[in-house]
Design an enzyme around this catalytic site. Structure first.
Site, mmCIF file in Angstrom:
data_model
loop_
_atom_site.group_PDB
_atom_site.id
_atom_site.type_symbol
_atom_site.label_atom_id
_atom_site.label_comp_id
_atom_site.label_asym_id
_atom_site.label_seq_id
_atom_site.Cartn_x
_atom_site.Cartn_y
_atom_site.Cartn_z
ATOM 1 N N LYS A 1 5.419 -14.493 3.443
ATOM 2 C CA LYS A 1 5.510 -15.458 2.348
ATOM 3 C C LYS A 1 6.913 -15.371 1.748
ATOM 4 C CE LYS A 1 3.180 -18.379 -0.379
ATOM 5 N NZ LYS A 1 2.435 -19.574 0.074
ATOM 6 N N TYR B 1 0.819 -1.211 0.000
ATOM 7 C CA TYR B 1 0.000 0.000 0.000
ATOM 8 C C TYR B 1 0.861 1.274 0.000
ATOM 9 C CZ TYR B 1 -3.813 -3.177 1.438
ATOM 10 O OH TYR B 1 -4.737 -4.191 1.521
ATOM 11 N N ASP C 1 -8.871 -8.757 9.548
ATOM 12 C CA ASP C 1 -10.300 -8.881 9.260
ATOM 13 C C ASP C 1 -10.796 -10.308 9.517
ATOM 14 O OD1 ASP C 1 -10.613 -6.238 8.578
ATOM 15 O OD2 ASP C 1 -11.626 -6.635 6.677
ATOM 16 N N ASP D 1 -3.803 -6.471 6.877
ATOM 17 C CA ASP D 1 -5.168 -6.052 6.554
ATOM 18 C C ASP D 1 -6.077 -7.279 6.493
ATOM 19 O OD1 ASP D 1 -7.338 -4.579 5.747
ATOM 20 O OD2 ASP D 1 -6.552 -4.081 3.756
ATOM 21 N N ASP E 1 -0.926 -17.864 3.715
ATOM 22 C CA ASP E 1 -2.032 -18.753 3.339
ATOM 23 C C ASP E 1 -2.322 -19.770 4.443
ATOM 24 O OD1 ASP E 1 0.524 -19.600 2.707
ATOM 25 O OD2 ASP E 1 -0.065 -20.756 0.953
HETATM 26 MG MG MG Z 1 -9.527 -3.932 6.102
#
Ligand code: MG
Ligand code: NAI
Length: 369
Positions: A199, A138, A260, A256, A232
């Site tokens: 990863k 980001y 969640d 992120d 993963d």
């Molecule tokens: Mg979010």
């Protein structure tokens, strides 16, 4: 990360209610803090879409200054829309003279809030995600169409409108401070394990650096167990066995996603709150947005904002206040009492607040007895 204020001190809190249901839920959170015995002052400051539309600045300079001067910021929620809508909805005499910038992104940058901290507790799990908040995927270095220049740097890359690139930027500095924050938090809160979610076997450059720095920081905190997992594998395990995790640390995108999932599997996003921490400033907010579809109806769920207020109280050295608020929220949830509509109940915002206040009174009576 910011050192908590010394206990007993009075905290200055800047409240940024924002748009939609933001003002409805922050008002409840402030009254609950006061009822729980919080020592501090609250000042309200405008932020968000309505400010943009009326004055062409979603984060007024005076609001930013108030955040800098405060011990902590309590943020509600803001409405945010694409640039085209921003240009269409701004007051006519300012149209075309200013560009919309997200006040949340600006606050993160201006206050250097590099750590996004998301606790998720419930269904036997109790984990906290430390998400790096300033770089990673980001970072904002993107290209479409891609240029010849870029194609020269990366042989095999076909330049043009049908190839898009988002650069994942990981720095030693960025990684060291988020890992340091996670380990310090673990030590300060009696937590035993910090897991890096990455990863590195595929993202060799960025993931490799992240893992290298994580291990260096871990070596400075031998009392806390440190391990790493692939993103993963973590997602799969979180879905079925979130109880296995303690503190997670991750780069921006992975953090992120993982935060969640963690919120969802431990009881859902309606309760979720987050802290945005830097070395000098701290901002606390519910995870949800401005919910324009239900704004003004008096049915917004204030529990996320109250959980954010609890984190804020702990941060400024008033842990007992945070504990009282968390217990009041937990009581409503576990007894499935006075729950708002988004959690399957029928209570209005005011009824949820009344139930929380009664719960605080009950706790006080119990402590006095
Ligand atoms: Mg979010
Ligand atoms: P949202 O979280 O505002 O709403 C999603 C759904 O959940 C809606 O149906 C809403 O009614 C419901 N909901 C959310 N919070 C609730 C609450 N406290 N009580 C009861 N119901 C609740 O997300 P959405 O719809 O994607 O975005 C709406 C606006 O909020 C957008 O402008 C978006 O940019 C902004 N937003 C702002 C955030 C922030 O200020 N940190 C975070 C997420 C979105």
């Amino acid at each position: 990360v910011t050192q908590p204020t010394t206990a007993g001190q009075t905290a200055r809190i800047a409240v940024l209610p924002g748009d939609g249901i933001g003002p409805e839920v922050t008002a409840v959170a402030v009254r609950l803090l006061q009822a729980a015995g919080f020592r501090g002052t609250f000042t309200e400051h405008p932020v968000g879409w309505s400010e943009w539309c009326a004055r062409g600045e979603a984060l007024p300079a005076a609001t930013l200054q108030a955040c800098r001067d405060a011990d902590a910021v309590l943020f509600g929620a803001i409405t945010s829309k694409p640039q085209a809508a921003a240009n269409a909805e701004i007051v006519a005499h300012l149209r075309g003279t200013v560009r919309y910038r997200s006040p949340i992104l600006r606050l993160r940058q201006e206050l250097d809030l590099y750590a996004n901290v998301r606790p998720a507790a419930g269904h036997g799990a109790d984990l906290v995600t430390f998400r790096e908040n300033t770089e990673g995927l980001y970072a904002g270095h993107e290209q479409r169409p891609t240029t010849q220049e870029l194609a020269r740097l990366f042989p095999g890359l076909e330049p043009g409108p049908d190839t898009a690139v988002s650069l994942r930027v990981i720095t030693r500095k960025g990684m060291a401070r988020i890992c340091e924050a996670a380990f310090r938090f673990a030590e300060a809160n009696g937590r035993r394990r910090v897991t890096l979610v990455e990863k590195p076997n595929v993202l060799r450059a960025t993931g490799g650096l992240a893992l290298e720095v994580f291990r260096e920081v871990a070596a400075r905190h031998p009392a806390v167990r440190a391990d790493d997992e692939n993103i993963d594998a973590t997602c799969a395990r979180l879905a079925t066995r979130p109880q296995g995790y303690d503190v997670l640390v991750a780069t921006n995108l992975f953090g992120d996603i993982v935060s969640d999932i963690a919120a969802e599997v431990t009881g859902g996003l309606p309760l979720a709150a987050s802290a945005n921490l830097g070395d000098r400033h701290a901002l606390f907010e519910p995870v949800h947005g401005s919910a324009p579809d239900i704004a003004g109806q008096g049915i917004a769920n204030p529990l996320g904002a109250v959980s954010a207020a609890a984190m804020l109280a702990r941060h400024v050295g008033q842990a007992a206040v945070g504990e009282r608020l968390d217990r009041a929220v937990a009581a409503l949830v576990s007894e499935r009492r006075s729950l708002p509509r988004d959690m399957g109940g029928a209570a209005t915002t005011a009824q949820v607040e009344a139930a929380l206040l009664a719960q605080l009174d009950g706790l006080r009576a119990m402590n006095a007895a």
